[in-house]
Design a protein around this motif. Structure first.
Motif, PDB file in Angstrom:
ATOM      1  N   LEU A 164      31.611 -76.867 -70.946  1.00 16.04           N
ATOM      2  CA  LEU A 164      30.544 -76.029 -71.489  1.00 16.04           C
ATOM      3  C   LEU A 164      29.675 -75.413 -70.395  1.00 16.04           C
ATOM      4  CD1 LEU A 164      29.263 -78.073 -74.576  1.00 16.04           C
ATOM      5  CD2 LEU A 164      30.522 -75.909 -74.604  1.00 16.04           C
ATOM      6  N   PHE A 165      29.692 -75.997 -69.204  1.00 17.62           N
ATOM      7  CA  PHE A 165      28.859 -75.476 -68.133  1.00 17.62           C
ATOM      8  C   PHE A 165      29.408 -74.157 -67.585  1.00 17.62           C
ATOM      9  CE2 PHE A 165      27.610 -79.781 -68.697  1.00 17.62           C
ATOM     10  CZ  PHE A 165      26.258 -79.771 -68.456  1.00 17.62           C
ATOM     11  N   GLU A 166      30.573 -73.733 -68.106  1.00 17.68           N
ATOM     12  CA  GLU A 166      31.104 -72.404 -67.827  1.00 17.68           C
ATOM     13  C   GLU A 166      30.730 -71.423 -68.929  1.00 17.68           C
ATOM     14  OE1 GLU A 166      35.216 -73.257 -65.441  1.00 17.68           O
ATOM     15  OE2 GLU A 166      35.261 -73.673 -67.588  1.00 17.68           O
ATOM     16  N   ASP A 167      30.068 -71.910 -69.976  1.00 20.58           N
ATOM     17  CA  ASP A 167      29.688 -71.107 -71.139  1.00 20.58           C
ATOM     18  C   ASP A 167      28.277 -70.569 -70.925  1.00 20.58           C
ATOM     19  OD1 ASP A 167      28.535 -70.428 -73.737  1.00 20.58           O
ATOM     20  OD2 ASP A 167      30.289 -71.387 -74.637  1.00 20.58           O
ATOM     21  N   LEU A 212      21.831 -76.929 -62.754  1.00 21.16           N
ATOM     22  CA  LEU A 212      22.935 -76.952 -63.714  1.00 21.16           C
ATOM     23  C   LEU A 212      23.287 -75.570 -64.234  1.00 21.16           C
ATOM     24  CD1 LEU A 212      22.301 -80.196 -65.808  1.00 21.16           C
ATOM     25  CD2 LEU A 212      23.616 -79.872 -63.704  1.00 21.16           C
ATOM     26  N   ALA A 213      22.331 -74.653 -64.177  1.00 24.53           N
ATOM     27  CA  ALA A 213      22.604 -73.289 -64.635  1.00 24.53           C
ATOM     28  C   ALA A 213      23.587 -72.574 -63.711  1.00 24.53           C
ATOM     29  CB  ALA A 213      21.312 -72.495 -64.738  1.00 24.53           C
ATOM     30  N   LYS A 214      23.737 -73.094 -62.493  1.00 21.52           N
ATOM     31  CA  LYS A 214      24.644 -72.469 -61.528  1.00 21.52           C
ATOM     32  C   LYS A 214      25.627 -73.486 -60.942  1.00 21.52           C
ATOM     33  CE  LYS A 214      21.373 -68.844 -60.146  1.00 21.52           C
ATOM     34  NZ  LYS A 214      20.662 -68.207 -59.008  1.00 21.52           N
ATOM     35  N   ILE A 215      25.868 -74.556 -61.678  1.00 21.97           N
ATOM     36  CA  ILE A 215      26.714 -75.618 -61.145  1.00 21.97           C
ATOM     37  C   ILE A 215      28.164 -75.176 -60.957  1.00 21.97           C
ATOM     38  CG2 ILE A 215      27.354 -76.642 -63.372  1.00 21.97           C
ATOM     39  CD1 ILE A 215      27.002 -79.403 -62.006  1.00 21.97           C
ATOM     40  N   SER A 220      32.411 -78.718 -55.218  1.00 24.09           N
ATOM     41  CA  SER A 220      32.832 -80.061 -55.646  1.00 24.09           C
ATOM     42  C   SER A 220      32.940 -80.149 -57.171  1.00 24.09           C
ATOM     43  CB  SER A 220      31.865 -81.126 -55.120  1.00 24.09           C
ATOM     44  OG  SER A 220      30.533 -80.860 -55.534  1.00 24.09           O
ATOM     45  N   PHE A 221      32.042 -79.433 -57.878  1.00 24.70           N
ATOM     46  CA  PHE A 221      32.126 -79.401 -59.344  1.00 24.70           C
ATOM     47  C   PHE A 221      33.369 -78.643 -59.782  1.00 24.70           C
ATOM     48  CE2 PHE A 221      31.396 -77.162 -63.370  1.00 24.70           C
ATOM     49  CZ  PHE A 221      31.127 -78.230 -64.214  1.00 24.70           C
ATOM     50  N   LYS A 222      33.607 -77.500 -59.161  1.00 30.26           N
ATOM     51  CA  LYS A 222      34.784 -76.696 -59.515  1.00 30.26           C
ATOM     52  C   LYS A 222      36.066 -77.491 -59.299  1.00 30.26           C
ATOM     53  CE  LYS A 222      33.812 -72.992 -57.042  1.00 30.26           C
ATOM     54  NZ  LYS A 222      33.962 -71.611 -56.488  1.00 30.26           N
TER      55      LYS A 222
END
Length: 229
Positions: A164-167, A212-215, A220-222
């Motif tokens: 969802l953090f890509e949404d 988190l808006a740009k995580i 490392s997250f990707k």
């Protein structure tokens, strides 16, 4: 007899008067078969019979036993109603009845596939809140319901949460500290609900994230998220 449109109103009332007692004594397969009648009548255009089934299921609190196709559509409609309440004015006071209605329609066997993404996204969005006001941007009456619904997440739902953090809509309020902190708390909680190390790695990235808006810009997250694919 109850589902037959020709049955007279007095008989219908008598049946409904007995329905809750009989329902409690019925087996799980019997309840599923009765719930499936809703979908059968709906697909075949037998509106009067379908409406009778709805009345019966409402009476016995048995909507969660509808067939998965009907239940998915019903859940999606209720999720969209909850989403509208969340993004409208006074969401702190208006979400509760929609959340309660949503919970009442959930099947005991899990979240239908067709409604899975919307379910995770909208419930998570409402539980995290919009970061405004003294109530942390959350409807406090609805919060226990959201917590119960999140407690039903399995690995499939947790993976959806991670993605969802890509949404763009989901991350819309995560630049606010209150919403961001609630998202981190949720990620930490979900980390304890899975034994999948790859999922845990993504949730750790979220919990430790600074923005988190740009995580999704964090390498490392990707990488961790890519390992889930």
């Amino acid at each position: 007899m109850h589902h037959d449109p020709k049955t007279n109103p007095n008989t219908i009332n008598n049946i409904l008067g007995l329905a809750q007692t009989v329902w409690k004594a019925a087996t799980h397969p019997t309840k599923l078969r009765l719930g499936a009648k809703f979908g059968y009548f709906r697909v075949n255009g037998e509106t009067a019979r379908k409406d009778r089934v709805q009345i019966f299921l409402d009476t016995v609190d048995g909507n969660s036993y509808k067939d998965e196709d009907s239940l998915s559509q019903e859940l999606i409609e209720k999720l969209q109603a909850l989403r509208s309440a969340h993004y409208n004015n006074n969401n702190f006071y208006n979400e509760y009845p929609y959340a309660e209605s949503l919970k009442a329609s959930l099947a005991p066997v899990g979240i239908p596939k067709a409604a899975q993404y919307d379910f995770v996204k909208i419930v998570s969005t409402c539980a995290i809140g919009n970061g405004l006001g003294y109530k942390q941007g959350v409807d406090e009456r609805a919060l226990p319901i959201y917590e119960d619904l999140i407690n039903r997440f399995g690995d499939e739902e947790i993976i959806i949460f991670c993605k969802l953090f890509e949404d763009h809509e989901f991350i819309g309020d995560l630049h606010k500290s209150t919403a961001s902190n609630r998202a981190k708390t949720m990620a930490d909680y979900l980390k304890g609900r899975t034994h999948n190390v790859l999922i845990q790695n993504v949730l750790s990235e979220i919990f430790n994230g600074h923005n988190l808006a740009k995580i999704t810009l964090v390498s490392s997250f990707k990488t961790a998220l890519g390992n889930l694919s």
